[in-house]
Design a protein around this motif. Structure first.
Motif, PDB file in Angstrom:
ATOM      1  N   UNK A 178       3.498   0.422   3.284  1.00 39.78           N
ATOM      2  CA  UNK A 178       3.840  -0.865   3.882  1.00 39.78           C
ATOM      3  C   UNK A 178       3.266  -2.032   3.085  1.00 39.78           C
ATOM      4  N   UNK A 179       3.939  -3.168   3.199  1.00 44.07           N
ATOM      5  CA  UNK A 179       3.404  -4.419   2.689  1.00 44.07           C
ATOM      6  C   UNK A 179       2.447  -4.936   3.755  1.00 44.07           C
ATOM      7  N   UNK A 180       1.200  -5.224   3.344  1.00 46.34           N
ATOM      8  CA  UNK A 180       0.185  -5.629   4.327  1.00 46.34           C
ATOM      9  C   UNK A 180      -0.242  -7.085   4.171  1.00 46.34           C
ATOM     10  N   UNK A 219       0.860  -1.188   0.000  1.00 48.32           N
ATOM     11  CA  UNK A 219       0.000   0.000   0.000  1.00 48.32           C
ATOM     12  C   UNK A 219       0.894   1.234   0.000  1.00 48.32           C
ATOM     13  N   UNK A 220       0.979   1.949  -1.120  1.00 43.25           N
ATOM     14  CA  UNK A 220       1.847   3.128  -1.171  1.00 43.25           C
ATOM     15  C   UNK A 220       1.330   4.260  -0.271  1.00 43.25           C
ATOM     16  N   UNK A 221       2.138   5.303  -0.152  1.00 44.58           N
ATOM     17  CA  UNK A 221       1.815   6.425   0.740  1.00 44.58           C
ATOM     18  C   UNK A 221       0.605   7.232   0.288  1.00 44.58           C
ATOM     19  N   UNK A 222       0.266   7.193  -1.001  1.00 51.47           N
ATOM     20  CA  UNK A 222      -0.879   7.980  -1.480  1.00 51.47           C
ATOM     21  C   UNK A 222      -2.086   7.069  -1.701  1.00 51.47           C
ATOM     22  N   UNK A 223      -3.132   7.235  -0.869  1.00 51.90           N
ATOM     23  CA  UNK A 223      -4.331   6.419  -1.032  1.00 51.90           C
ATOM     24  C   UNK A 223      -5.212   6.953  -2.160  1.00 51.90           C
ATOM     25  N   UNK A 224      -6.209   6.173  -2.544  1.00 48.50           N
ATOM     26  CA  UNK A 224      -7.249   6.607  -3.466  1.00 48.50           C
ATOM     27  C   UNK A 224      -8.297   7.316  -2.603  1.00 48.50           C
ATOM     28  N   UNK A 225      -8.167   8.622  -2.496  1.00 45.58           N
ATOM     29  CA  UNK A 225      -9.000   9.408  -1.590  1.00 45.58           C
ATOM     30  C   UNK A 225     -10.479   9.287  -1.937  1.00 45.58           C
ATOM     31  N   UNK A 226     -10.804   9.299  -3.213  1.00 46.25           N
ATOM     32  CA  UNK A 226     -12.205   9.181  -3.632  1.00 46.25           C
ATOM     33  C   UNK A 226     -12.791   7.854  -3.179  1.00 46.25           C
ATOM     34  N   UNK A 256      -0.663  -9.965   6.778  1.00 46.95           N
ATOM     35  CA  UNK A 256       0.449  -9.978   7.726  1.00 46.95           C
ATOM     36  C   UNK A 256      -0.056  -9.453   9.072  1.00 46.95           C
ATOM     37  N   UNK A 257       0.493  -9.965  10.155  1.00 43.45           N
ATOM     38  CA  UNK A 257       0.091  -9.489  11.487  1.00 43.45           C
ATOM     39  C   UNK A 257       0.510  -8.036  11.699  1.00 43.45           C
ATOM     40  N   UNK A 258       1.680  -7.672  11.145  1.00 46.40           N
ATOM     41  CA  UNK A 258       2.200  -6.316  11.280  1.00 46.40           C
ATOM     42  C   UNK A 258       2.682  -5.848   9.909  1.00 46.40           C
ATOM     43  N   UNK A 259       2.276  -4.652   9.470  1.00 41.16           N
ATOM     44  CA  UNK A 259       2.732  -4.145   8.175  1.00 41.16           C
ATOM     45  C   UNK A 259       4.260  -4.022   8.153  1.00 41.16           C
ATOM     46  N   UNK A 260       4.840  -4.267   6.986  1.00 38.41           N
ATOM     47  CA  UNK A 260       6.289  -4.146   6.802  1.00 38.41           C
ATOM     48  C   UNK A 260       6.548  -2.877   5.989  1.00 38.41           C
ATOM     49  N   UNK A 261       7.182  -1.887   6.624  1.00 37.99           N
ATOM     50  CA  UNK A 261       7.430  -0.598   5.973  1.00 37.99           C
ATOM     51  C   UNK A 261       8.377  -0.737   4.787  1.00 37.99           C
ATOM     52  N   UNK A 262       8.033  -0.019   3.714  1.00 39.88           N
ATOM     53  CA  UNK A 262       8.816  -0.042   2.475  1.00 39.88           C
ATOM     54  C   UNK A 262       8.757   1.348   1.868  1.00 39.88           C
ATOM     55  N   UNK A 263       9.846   1.742   1.202  1.00 45.90           N
ATOM     56  CA  UNK A 263       9.810   2.995   0.445  1.00 45.90           C
ATOM     57  C   UNK A 263       8.849   2.828  -0.719  1.00 45.90           C
TER      58      UNK A 263
END
Length: 140
Positions: free
Chosen positions: A65-67, A35-42, A112-119
């Motif tokens: 993060x990878x979820x 899931x990248x930093x910019x969501x689909x706001x709409x 995943x139990x905990x998201x894994x942060x990624x650039x």
């Protein structure tokens, strides 16, 4: 695979079995759902605040993060499942499918139990060894 929220969460938790893309892919196999930093706001604004009763996970839309993981089992053009030879609409392969897109068909999602942060990354990309170890440590 980069998928904006809330779509990434829906792949992992709400049986979203098709990701719509403009370009096809020949890759088949396991994909990490990022899931990248910019969501689909709409899409977030249109989403009901409460998940369906059959969903057992709270709606938490992590970003950057990878979820979860899923299997990419097929990729086909919408015309393969959505139109006859005369261009008339017929039933699509999934309720999540969009016309005029490639349908990346997903199965067997695992959260995943905990998201894994990624650039931030775009599209399909290869997960490195370190990240894969972090992901595998959380699998049931």
């Amino acid at each position: 695979m980069s998928v904006r929220q809330p779509w990434a969460w829906q792949i992992v938790h709400e049986d979203k079995d098709v990701e719509n893309r403009i370009l096809p892919t020949t890759y088949r196999g396991q994909v990490a759902i990022f899931a990248p930093f910019s969501p689909d706001v709409t899409a977030l604004q249109r989403l009901p605040r409460v998940a369906p009763a059959w969903v057992d996970a709270p709606r938490q839309f992590e970003l950057g993060a990878i979820i979860g993981l899923a299997q990419l089992v097929d990729c086909h053009d919408a015309s393969w499942c959505g139109e006859d030879q005369y261009g008339r609409a017929i039933e699509m392969c999934s309720p999540w499918s969009l016309r005029s897109h490639q349908h990346l068909v997903l199965s067997d999602p695992v959260a995943l139990r905990h998201p894994v942060s990624v650039r931030n990354r775009r599209g399909l990309w290869k997960v490195g060894t370190r990240l894969m170890r972090e992901i595998e440590a959380q699998l049931p």
